[in-house]
Design a protein around this motif. Structure first.
Motif, short mmCIF file in Angstrom:
data_model
loop_
_atom_site.label_atom_id
_atom_site.label_comp_id
_atom_site.label_asym_id
_atom_site.label_seq_id
_atom_site.Cartn_x
_atom_site.Cartn_y
_atom_site.Cartn_z
N ALA A 55 0.83 -1.21 0.00
CA ALA A 55 0.00 0.00 0.00
C ALA A 55 0.86 1.26 0.00
O ALA A 55 0.47 2.30 -0.54
CB ALA A 55 -0.93 0.01 1.21
N ILE A 56 2.03 1.19 0.57
CA ILE A 56 2.94 2.33 0.58
C ILE A 56 3.71 2.42 -0.73
O ILE A 56 3.92 3.50 -1.27
CB ILE A 56 3.93 2.22 1.77
CG1 ILE A 56 3.15 2.39 3.08
CG2 ILE A 56 5.04 3.26 1.67
CD1 ILE A 56 3.97 2.05 4.31
N ALA A 57 4.14 1.30 -1.29
CA ALA A 57 5.00 1.29 -2.47
C ALA A 57 4.27 1.60 -3.77
O ALA A 57 4.80 2.30 -4.63
CB ALA A 57 5.70 -0.06 -2.59
N VAL A 58 3.07 1.10 -3.96
CA VAL A 58 2.35 1.25 -5.24
C VAL A 58 2.13 2.71 -5.61
O VAL A 58 2.42 3.10 -6.75
CB VAL A 58 1.03 0.45 -5.22
CG1 VAL A 58 0.15 0.81 -6.39
CG2 VAL A 58 1.33 -1.04 -5.22
N PRO A 59 1.66 3.58 -4.70
CA PRO A 59 1.49 4.98 -5.11
C PRO A 59 2.80 5.65 -5.54
O PRO A 59 2.81 6.50 -6.41
CB PRO A 59 0.93 5.66 -3.86
CG PRO A 59 0.28 4.56 -3.10
CD PRO A 59 1.12 3.34 -3.38
N ARG A 60 3.91 5.23 -4.95
CA ARG A 60 5.19 5.81 -5.35
C ARG A 60 5.54 5.42 -6.78
O ARG A 60 6.08 6.22 -7.53
CB ARG A 60 6.30 5.37 -4.39
CG ARG A 60 6.15 6.00 -3.04
CD ARG A 60 7.25 5.58 -2.12
NE ARG A 60 6.98 6.07 -0.78
CZ ARG A 60 7.85 6.75 -0.06
NH1 ARG A 60 9.03 7.02 -0.56
NH2 ARG A 60 7.53 7.17 1.13
N PHE A 61 5.27 4.19 -7.17
CA PHE A 61 5.55 3.75 -8.54
C PHE A 61 4.61 4.41 -9.53
O PHE A 61 5.02 4.74 -10.64
CB PHE A 61 5.47 2.23 -8.65
CG PHE A 61 6.63 1.53 -8.00
CD1 PHE A 61 7.92 1.77 -8.41
CD2 PHE A 61 6.42 0.63 -6.98
CE1 PHE A 61 9.00 1.13 -7.81
CE2 PHE A 61 7.48 -0.01 -6.37
CZ PHE A 61 8.78 0.24 -6.79
#
Length: 118
Positions: free
Chosen positions: A23-29
């Motif tokens: 949930a934290i990583a996907v928005p960054r990508f």
């Protein structure tokens, strides 16, 4: 003999932790693709500025759309629109005083206003 392995609670905790990390990583990508499109638009806009300057010198005054767009590499020109080789970036030329050169890719745009002969 004592049984070896994970309990259901331990597995559930690991799955929850993995879910939080995703949930934290996907928005960054997702944000990286927007940043990449904006960087591409900015780089193409810089090339358009240079193309305008070169066309102005070669024309001995105000250039037309074909003279400007013809100076851009890595694509093709058709009906006042330059399209990159990958087909994802476009530069649209509109003649006028001032005219405009609009760079677009992936929903990102930049507009440059210059005097452009019809």
């Amino acid at each position: 003999m004592k049984a070896k392995g994970f309990t259901l609670i331990e597995l559930a905790i690991v799955i929850v932790i993995i879910g939080i990390l995703v949930a934290i990583a996907v928005p960054r990508f997702v944000d990286l693709s927007d940043q990449a499109n904006q960087a591409n638009v900015d780089a193409t806009a810089a090339s358009v500025r240079s193309a305008y300057a070169i066309a102005t010198v070669e024309a001995g005054g105000v250039p037309n759309c074909n003279q400007i767009l013809g100076k851009l590499d890595g694509g093709s020109v058709s009906a006042g629109i330059w399209t990159s080789t990958d087909g994802k970036t476009t530069v649209t030329c509109t003649a006028g005083t001032p005219g405009s050169l609009t760079v677009s890719r992936g929903g990102k745009t930049a507009t440059l206003n210059y005097n452009i002969k019809p």
